[in-house]
Design a protein around this motif. Structure first.
Motif, PDB file in Angstrom:
ATOM      1  N   ARG A  79       0.837  -1.200   0.000  1.00  0.00           N
ATOM      2  CA  ARG A  79       0.000   0.000   0.000  1.00  0.00           C
ATOM      3  C   ARG A  79       0.872   1.251   0.000  1.00  0.00           C
ATOM      4  N   HIS A 417     -10.657  -9.900  -1.353  1.00  0.00           N
ATOM      5  CA  HIS A 417     -10.392  -9.430   0.008  1.00  0.00           C
ATOM      6  C   HIS A 417     -11.695  -9.260   0.780  1.00  0.00           C
ATOM      7  N   LEU A 420     -12.517 -12.851   1.763  1.00  0.00           N
ATOM      8  CA  LEU A 420     -11.528 -13.462   2.657  1.00  0.00           C
ATOM      9  C   LEU A 420     -11.419 -12.722   3.980  1.00  0.00           C
ATOM     10  N   THR A 463     -10.158   0.634   2.770  1.00  0.00           N
ATOM     11  CA  THR A 463      -9.102   0.105   1.906  1.00  0.00           C
ATOM     12  C   THR A 463      -9.670  -0.509   0.643  1.00  0.00           C
ATOM     13  N   ARG A 477      -4.194  -5.758 -11.426  1.00  0.00           N
ATOM     14  CA  ARG A 477      -3.550  -6.185 -10.201  1.00  0.00           C
ATOM     15  C   ARG A 477      -2.070  -6.444 -10.493  1.00  0.00           C
ATOM     16  N   ILE A 479       0.574  -4.694 -10.473  1.00  0.00           N
ATOM     17  CA  ILE A 479       1.514  -3.705 -11.000  1.00  0.00           C
ATOM     18  C   ILE A 479       2.171  -3.003  -9.826  1.00  0.00           C
TER      19      ILE A 479
HETATM   20  C1  HEM Z   1      -4.611  -6.729   6.178  1.00  0.00           C
HETATM   21  C2  HEM Z   1      -4.955  -6.028   5.158  1.00  0.00           C
HETATM   22  C3  HEM Z   1      -4.624  -6.392   3.737  1.00  0.00           C
HETATM   23  C4  HEM Z   1      -4.191  -5.513   2.816  1.00  0.00           C
HETATM   24  C5  HEM Z   1      -3.962  -4.012   3.015  1.00  0.00           C
HETATM   25  C6  HEM Z   1      -3.959  -6.251   1.610  1.00  0.00           C
HETATM   26  C7  HEM Z   1      -3.496  -5.698   0.434  1.00  0.00           C
HETATM   27  C8  HEM Z   1      -3.160  -6.402  -0.685  1.00  0.00           C
HETATM   28  C9  HEM Z   1      -2.541  -5.865  -1.829  1.00  0.00           C
HETATM   29  C10 HEM Z   1      -2.139  -4.404  -2.010  1.00  0.00           C
HETATM   30  C11 HEM Z   1      -2.361  -6.880  -2.718  1.00  0.00           C
HETATM   31  C12 HEM Z   1      -1.654  -6.817  -4.029  1.00  0.00           C
HETATM   32  C13 HEM Z   1      -2.462  -6.445  -5.139  1.00  0.00           C
HETATM   33  C14 HEM Z   1      -1.648  -6.544  -6.348  1.00  0.00           C
HETATM   34  O1  HEM Z   1      -0.572  -5.911  -6.467  1.00  0.00           O
HETATM   35  O2  HEM Z   1      -2.097  -7.276  -7.223  1.00  0.00           O
HETATM   36  C15 HEM Z   1      -2.885  -8.056  -2.134  1.00  0.00           C
HETATM   37  C16 HEM Z   1      -2.911  -9.294  -2.755  1.00  0.00           C
HETATM   38  C17 HEM Z   1      -3.439 -10.437  -2.175  1.00  0.00           C
HETATM   39  N1  HEM Z   1      -3.974 -10.539  -0.916  1.00  0.00           N
HETATM   40 FE1  HEM Z   1      -4.106  -9.065   0.441  1.00  0.00          FE
HETATM   41  N2  HEM Z   1      -4.274  -7.547   1.801  1.00  0.00           N
HETATM   42  C18 HEM Z   1      -4.694  -7.690   3.103  1.00  0.00           C
HETATM   43  C19 HEM Z   1      -5.133  -8.853   3.699  1.00  0.00           C
HETATM   44  C20 HEM Z   1      -5.267 -10.077   3.067  1.00  0.00           C
HETATM   45  C21 HEM Z   1      -5.827 -11.261   3.663  1.00  0.00           C
HETATM   46  C22 HEM Z   1      -6.355 -11.347   5.077  1.00  0.00           C
HETATM   47  C23 HEM Z   1      -5.783 -12.225   2.717  1.00  0.00           C
HETATM   48  C24 HEM Z   1      -6.227 -13.667   2.780  1.00  0.00           C
HETATM   49  C25 HEM Z   1      -6.792 -14.263   3.767  1.00  0.00           C
HETATM   50  C26 HEM Z   1      -5.192 -11.670   1.539  1.00  0.00           C
HETATM   51  C27 HEM Z   1      -4.979 -12.366   0.377  1.00  0.00           C
HETATM   52  C28 HEM Z   1      -4.377 -11.845  -0.732  1.00  0.00           C
HETATM   53  C29 HEM Z   1      -4.099 -12.592  -1.935  1.00  0.00           C
HETATM   54  C30 HEM Z   1      -4.398 -14.070  -2.173  1.00  0.00           C
HETATM   55  C31 HEM Z   1      -3.499 -11.717  -2.829  1.00  0.00           C
HETATM   56  C32 HEM Z   1      -3.057 -12.043  -4.231  1.00  0.00           C
HETATM   57  C33 HEM Z   1      -1.608 -12.240  -4.294  1.00  0.00           C
HETATM   58  C34 HEM Z   1      -1.229 -12.459  -5.689  1.00  0.00           C
HETATM   59  O3  HEM Z   1      -1.637 -11.664  -6.552  1.00  0.00           O
HETATM   60  O4  HEM Z   1      -0.509 -13.446  -5.945  1.00  0.00           O
HETATM   61  N3  HEM Z   1      -4.877 -10.356   1.781  1.00  0.00           N
HETATM   62  N4  HEM Z   1      -3.374  -7.748  -0.884  1.00  0.00           N
END
Ligand code: HEM
Ligand SMILES: [Cu+2]
Ligand SMILES: [Cu+2]
Lengths: 644, 282
Positions: A79, A417, A420, A463, A477, A479
Motif C-alpha cells: 500500500r 479481500h 476473505l 481500503t 492487479r 503492478i
Molecule cells: C490486512 C490487510 C490487507 C491488505 C492491506 C492487503 C493488500 C493487498 C494488496 C495491495 C495486494 C496486491 C495487489 C496486487 O498488487 O495485485 C494483495 C494481494 C493479495 N492478498 Fe491481500 N491484503 C490484506 C489482507 C489479506 C488477507 C487477510 C488475505 C487472505 C486471507 C489476503 C490475500 C491476498 C491474496 C491471495 C493476494 C493475491 C496475491 C497475488 O496476486 O498473488 N490479503 N493484498
C-alpha cells in the motif's frame, strides 16, 4: 547450484538488513528469556512434544497470528508503494516478491492454520470427545505446517523470495523464466505444509465420524462441527491435486522434466487447471469453517437456536459439491469455447443460491432475539453486510462475458479481500474472542476489543471499497507502479489510509492479548457467555482429558438442554485412557525442513541427510509400542474437585 | 458511493465508458447485473439494520425470552426461489453475450475483419498485420467501424491483451493461438496493456491504440509500407531478449520465420544463443 555467499544471503535493500537484524535480535531474545527463566524443559515437555488437541490448537493460532503480522507488513509495504504514482519505495522485483509472499502466507500459512487451530481446540470439545482420533498425527500436522511456513519465510533473507504470484503460473514460474531458487521455496514449503493439512483432513473426518458423544446424531451436530466435517472432506479431495501439481513443477525445476515447460511440449495450461482444481475448493476450505463459527456466535448472542438448521447443513453440502465444478472461472479469458465458459458461469452463479440461503438464515436467527453486543458478536454481525458485498461482486465476476473486463484487475482484488477478510479473518477474530476464555480462563478485554473491531472493520472498507472502482478504471492487479496520467491516484490514497486503520486494529488486538494476560479477571466456572454447545460444559482451563464423564446429548444445543434439565449426573469416574506425548513429530518435521532446504538450493547431500532423518523417525515410530496410559480415578477426583 | 464517483469522475471508469461495440455489450451486461446486486444488497442491509436495532439487548427487555423457532418453510422457500430467479435472469444475458463475443460485432459483420497478430514477449507487444505486411512494436493503428480479429500468442510468459475502452481481455499463451474480436466506433487514442502478470517489467508492458478513419488508416498503411525498414531476423531475435523498448515500425513480418503458436520455445532458444550482456535488447 553454485551460489556465491553474497547471492545466498539476500542483499541490497535496507529493509532486508533491518529484517536480518530484527530476526537475529528476536532469536537471541527468545533464547535468553527461555534460559534465564529456566523454561527450556517446560517448553519441550508442555508444548513442543504435546499431542493434546487443545495445546496444538493454541500453537496453530499463535503461529497464524505471527504469519498475519508478517503478511500484514507485506500488505502495508504494497500500500505504501502504491499510494502515489511513480513511487520508488520498492523496486519492481521486490514488489513482486512481496505480493507473492503476502498472498501465499495469508492463504496457506495464516487463514487455514488459524481456522484449523480453532477447529483443533473446539471441535473435540464440541462433540464431547477426549481428543482427536489420531493425536500423534495431529502433532505431525502442526509441525509440518510450522516447518513448511518457516522454510517459506526464510526466503526473505536467504536465497530470495518467489515472485510469480501465489498462483505461480507457468511458464513464468518455471525454470526457463525464473531460474532463481525463490520459486523452490514456494514449491517445497507448500509441499511440506500440505502433508500436515491432508493429515488434518483425515484426522478430523474420522474424529467427527467416530468419536461423537452418545446421542449426538447427524442432525444434532453443532454447526461448527458440521462445517468442519465438510471442510475435511474438501481437504481430502482437493489437497492431493495440489500435492501432485507441486511435485510435477518441482520435477521440472529440479530434475529437468517437461510437464509445464515451454520447450519439449510442456503443457502450461495444465498447471492452471490443476492449481484451480485445488484452489477453488481451497477458498471454501477457508470459508466453510468461518460460516460455522459465525453460526455458533450469532446463535449464542441472539440467544436463539439457529434458524433453519437443516437448510444450513444442506447449504454447506451444496456449496462444497459445487466448489469442485467451478474452477474454470479463474481463467475465463483462456480462450475456452463459449459452451465451456457458459457452463462454468452458471455453476459459479449457482453457488450464490445456498450462500444466500445461509445469509437469510443468519438474519432470521437475529429476528426476535435478544442480541448481546459482545466483541465476538460485533465481528460476526459485521460479517453479514460485508460478506454480502463480497458475494454479490463474486456473482458479477462469475458472468464470464463481463469478467473479461474485471479479470486481473483491482475489481478482483477488492472482491476476494471482501470475502476473505470479512469472511475468514472476521471469523478468526470472532472465534478468538469467543473461545478465548475457554482456552485461557479469562476473557479478552471487551473495550479494547471493540476499539480494535471498529478500526479494523472501517479501515477494511476504506481500503477495499475503492478498489472496485480502481478495477473499473482499468488498474490491473500486480503492478508495482502507475503514472499520474492513469488517474488512479485519488482512490489509491484512500485505500492506503484504510490500510493504516486496519494496522491499528491489529495492533489493538495484540495489545489486548498482552493486557488481558496481565490484568483480565480470572474465572473457572467455564461458561462465561451462556453457551449452547458442549465445550461450555467443561470447567476452565479444560482438564487435559476434557470430560471426566462423557456427556450424553439430548438434542441440538446440547448444553442448553443440560442446563435446563439440571439433572444431577452421578459422578462415578472410570479410568481414562490418554495418549503419551512424543518428540517425534517435531523432530520428523525438522528433518523435512532440512531436506527441503537442501532441495531448494539443489544441495543434494543436505536433502538426503534430511530425508534419512525423516525415514529414521518413521521407523522409530513404527517400533514405538507406547500405547498411552490410564488416568486413575483418584487423579480424576483430585482434578475435578480442584475446580469447586 | 457518491464520494467515490466524485473522486474518479465517471468518465474515468474506462470499463463503463466504452468506445466500441464489444466493450458496450460488456458494459450493458455489467449494468444489468449491478441492478440486481443493488437490490440484494439493499434487502440484506435493510433487514440487518432493522433486526439489530429492534432486537438489541436493552435494560427493558432483560426478561424477554426469545422464541426458539427452528425455521419457517414459507420464508425458506422464498429465499431459495428468489435467488434462483435472479441467477436465471443473469445467466441468460451472460450466455448470450459470451456467444455474441465469439463473433464479429453484429452491426459491422458484413465487413471483412482486419486480422492482427498480437504477440507478447517480455515485456513488449509485437503487432503483425499479415495482409499489409506490416509489423509494429508497442503501438497499433486500426480503422474505426471495422471488426479487428486479434490472433493472440506469446513468445514466453502468459500475458493478456487488454484495451479497456474497446473490450475485455484475452490471454496470450506461447504454443497456442487465441482469438478475440474488438472494434472502435470512433477515432481516438486508447490505452492498451498487458493485464496478466509477467514478472519484472510487467507494469510497463503497455501500448497505444490509434483508431483512425478508413482513409487515414489506409494512408498510414501505404506510408509505412513505403518508408519503414524491413524486419530482419537478427533484429527480431534481439526483440526476444527480456526488456523494454520504444515504438518501432517495419515493412515486413516475423511470420516468415516463426509462429510462436507452433514454436513455444523460440525465444528461450534465442536467449541461450545471444549474450544478454553484450546484445542490447532491441
Ligand atoms: C490486512 C490487510 C490487507 C491488505 C492491506 C492487503 C493488500 C493487498 C494488496 C495491495 C495486494 C496486491 C495487489 C496486487 O498488487 O495485485 C494483495 C494481494 C493479495 N492478498 Fe491481500 N491484503 C490484506 C489482507 C489479506 C488477507 C487477510 C488475505 C487472505 C486471507 C489476503 C490475500 C491476498 C491474496 C491471495 C493476494 C493475491 C496475491 C497475488 O496476486 O498473488 N490479503 N493484498
Ligand atoms: Cu474460484
Ligand atoms: Cu493455452
Amino acid at each position: 547450484m553454485n551460489l556465491e555467499w553474497d547471492e545466498f544471503f539476500v542483499t541490497g535493500e535496507p529493509l532486508i538488513y533491518a529484517a536480518d537484524v530484527s530476526i537475529v535480535l528476536t532469536t537471541i531474545a527468545i533464547i535468553f528469556v527461555l534460559t534465564y527463566f529456566k523454561k527450556w524443559k517446560w517448553l519441550w515437555r508442555e508444548w513442543l512434544t504435546t499431542v493434546d488437541h487443545k495445546k496444538i490448537g493454541i500453537m496453530y493460532i499463535f503461529a497464524a497470528l505471527l504469519m498475519l503480522f508478517r503478511a500484514g507488513v507485506d500488505a502495508l509495504l504494497m500500500r505504501a508503494q502504491l499510494t502515489v504514482p511513480n513511487s520508488k519505495i520498492l523496486e519492481g522485483q521486490h514488489y513482486n516478491e512481496i505480493f507473492t509472499t503476502h498472498g501465499t502466507i495469508m492463504i496457506i500459512f495464516m487463514a487455514m492454520p488459524f481456522l484449523i487451530g480453532l477447529i483443533n481446540f473446539v471441535v473435540p470439545l464440541q462433540i464431547g470427545a477426549r481428543d482427536v482420533a489420531y493425536p500423534f498425527l495431529n502433532a505431525v500436522s502442526f509441525w509440518t505446517f510450522f516447518m513448511g511456513a518457516m522454510l517459506f519465510n526464510i526466503s526473505f533473507i536467504i536465497g530470495g523470495s518467489p515472485s510469480a504470484g501465489w498462483t505461480s503460473y507457468v511458464p513464468l514460474a518455471g525454470d526457463e523464466l525464473s531460474p532463481d531458487p525463490g520459486q523452490n521455496f514456494y514449491l517445497i514449503g507448500l509441499q511440506i505444509a500440505g502433508i500436515g493439512t491432508l493429515l488434518t483432513g483425515i484426522n478430523f473426518l474420522v474424529t467427527i465420524l467416530k468419536m461423537r458423544a452418545p446421542g449426538m446424531t447427524w442432525m444434532r451436530m453443532p454447526m461448527f462441527t458440521w462445517s468442519t466435517l465438510i471442510t475435511m472432506i474438501l481437504i481430502i479431495f482437493a489437497f492431493p491435486v495440489l500435492t501432485v501439481a507441486l511435485a510435477l513443477m518441482t520435477f521440472d525445476r529440479l530434475f529437468g522434466s517437461h510437464f509445464f515447460t515451454l520447450a519439449d511440449g510442456g503443457l502450461p495450461m495444465l498447471w492452471a487447471n490443476l492449481f484451480w482444481i485445488w484452489g477453488h475448493p481451497e477458498v471454501y476450505i477457508v470459508i466453510l469453517p468461518a460460516f460455522g463459527i459465525f453460526s455458533e456466535i450469532i446463535s449464542t448472542f441472539a440467544r436463539k437456536t439457529l434458524f433453519g438448521y437443516k437448510a444450513m447443513v444442506w447449504s454447506i453440502v451444496a456449496i462444497a459439491g459445487l466448489s469442485f465444478v467451478v474452477w474454470v472461472h479463474h481463467f475465463f479469458t483462456m480462450g475456452a469455447n463459449a459452451a465451456v465458459n457458459s457452463f462454468f458461469s452458471i455453476t459459479t452463479m449457482m453457488i450464490a443460491i445456498p450462500t444466500g440461503v445461509k445469509i437469510f438464515n443468519w438474519l432470521f436467527t437475529l429476528y426476535k432475539g435478544r442480541i448481546k453486543m459482545t466483541t465476538a458478536m460485533l465481528w460476526s454481525l459485521a460479517f453479514i453486510p460485508n460478506f454480502t458485498i463480497g458475494g454479490v461482486t463474486g456473482v458479477m465476476l462469475a458472468m464470464a462475458a463481463a469478467d473479461y473486463q474485471y479479470h486481473n484487475t483491482y475489481f478482483l482484488v477488492a472482491h476476494f479481500h471482501y470475502v476473505l477478510i470479512s469472511g475468514t479473518v472476521f471469523a478468526c477474530f470472532a472465534g478468538l474472542f469467543f473461545w478465548y476464555p475457554k482456552m485461557f480462563g479469562y476473557k479478552l478485554n471487551e473495550r479494547l476489543g471493540k476499539w480494535g473491531f471498529w478500526f479494523f472493520m472501517i479501515g477494511f472498507n476504506v481500503t477495499f471499497f475503492p478498489m472496485y472502482f480502481l478495477g473499473l478504471a482499468g488498474m490491473p492487479r500486480r503492478i508495482y507502479t502507475y503514472e499520474w496520467a492513469d488517474g488512479w491516484f485519488n482512490l489509491n490514497v484512500v485505500a492506503s489510509i484504510g490500510g493504516v486503520g486496519m494496522a491499528i486494529g491489529f495492533v489493538l488486538l495484540v495489545y489486548n492479548i498482552y493486557w488481558s494476560f496481565r490484568h483480565a479477571e480470572r474465572e473457572n466456572e467455564g461458561d462465561p457467555w451462556d453457551g449452547r454447545t458442549l465445550e461450555w460444559s467443561t470447567p476452565t482451563p479444560v482438564p487435559f482429558y476434557n470430560f471426566a464423564i462423557t456427556p450424553t446429548v439430548k438434542g441440538l444445543d446440547a448444553y442448553i438442554i443440560m442446563k435446563k434439565d439440571r439433572e444431577q449426573q452421578e459422578k462415578t469416574y472410570k479410568p481414562i485412557h490418554m495418549p503419551s506425548y512424543s518428540g517425534l513429530p517435531i523432530i520428523m518435521s525438522a528433518a523435512f525442513f532440512i531436506s527441503g532446504f537442501g532441495l531448494v538450493f539443489k544441495w543434494w547431500w543436505i536433502a538426503i541427510i534430511g530425508l534419512i532423518g525423516v525415514l529414521v523417525t518413521l521407523v522409530l515410530r513404527s517400533f514405538d509400542y507406547d500405547e498411552g496410559y490410564y488416568v486413575q480415578v483418584e487423579e480424576i477426583e483430585r482434578i475435578e474437585n480442584a475446580y469447586k | 458511493m457518491t464520494t467515490i464517483a466524485f473522486l474518479t469522475g465517471c468518465s474515468e471508469l474506462a470499463v463503463l465508458d466504452p468506445k466500441g461495440p464489444v466493450a458496450l455489450q460488456q458494459k450493458d451486461l455489467i449494468m444489468w447485473s449491478i441492478g440486481f446486486m443493488l437490490f440484494i444488497v439493499t434487502v440484506v442491509f435493510v433487514l440487518f439494520t432493522l433486526f439489530i436495532v429492534r432486537y438489541r439487548e436493552r435494560p427493558e427487555n432483560e426478561d424477554y425470552e426469545p422464541p426458539q423457532d427452528e425455521g419457517n418453510k414459507l420464508l425458506e422457500v422464498i429465499w431459495t426461489v428468489v435467488p434462483v430467479l435472479i441467477v436465471i435472469a443473469l445467466s441468460v444475458p451472460t450466455v448470450k453475450t459470451i456467444y455474441a463475443l465469439e463473433e464479429p460485432p453484429k452491426a459491422t459483420s458484413h465487413k471483412d475483419p482486419l486480422v492482427i497478430h498480437a504477440t507478447s514477449v517480455d515485456w513488449k507487444w509485437i503487432f503483425t498485420y499479415p495482409e499489409q505486411e506490416i509489423e509494429t512494436v508497442n503501438y497499433l493503428h486500426i480503422p474505426e467501424d471495422r471488426p479487428i480479429l486479434f490472433k493472440l500468442t506469446s513468445a514466453d510468459s502468459m500475458a493478456a491483451l487488454w484495451i479497456p475502452r474497446l473490450g475485455g481481455q484475452e490471454y496470450n499463451m506461447a504454443g497456442m493461438e487465441t482469438e478475440i474480436y474488438l472494434q472502435a466506433d470512433e477515432p481516438g487514442t486508447y490505452k492498451g496493456r498487458n493485464a496478466n502478470f509477467t514478472g519484472e517489467g510487467f507494469a510497463e508492458q503497455k501500448f497505444t491504440v490509434t483508431a483512425q478513419t478508413k482513409e487515414e488508416f489506409e494512408q498510414w498503411v501505404e506510408e509505412t509500407q513505403a518508408s519503414a525498414p524491413k524486419l530482419t531476423k537478427e533484429k527480431y531475435d534481439r526483440l526476444m531478449l527480456k526488456g523494454h523498448t520504444g515504438k518501432h515500425t517495419f515493412s515486413s513480418t516475423h511470420l516468415e520465420w516463426v509462429d510462436h503458436a507452433k514454436q513455444p520455445d523460440y525465444a528461450i532458444k534465442v536467449r541461450e544463443k545471444l549474450n544478454p550482456d553484450h546484445d542490447e535488447p532491441f
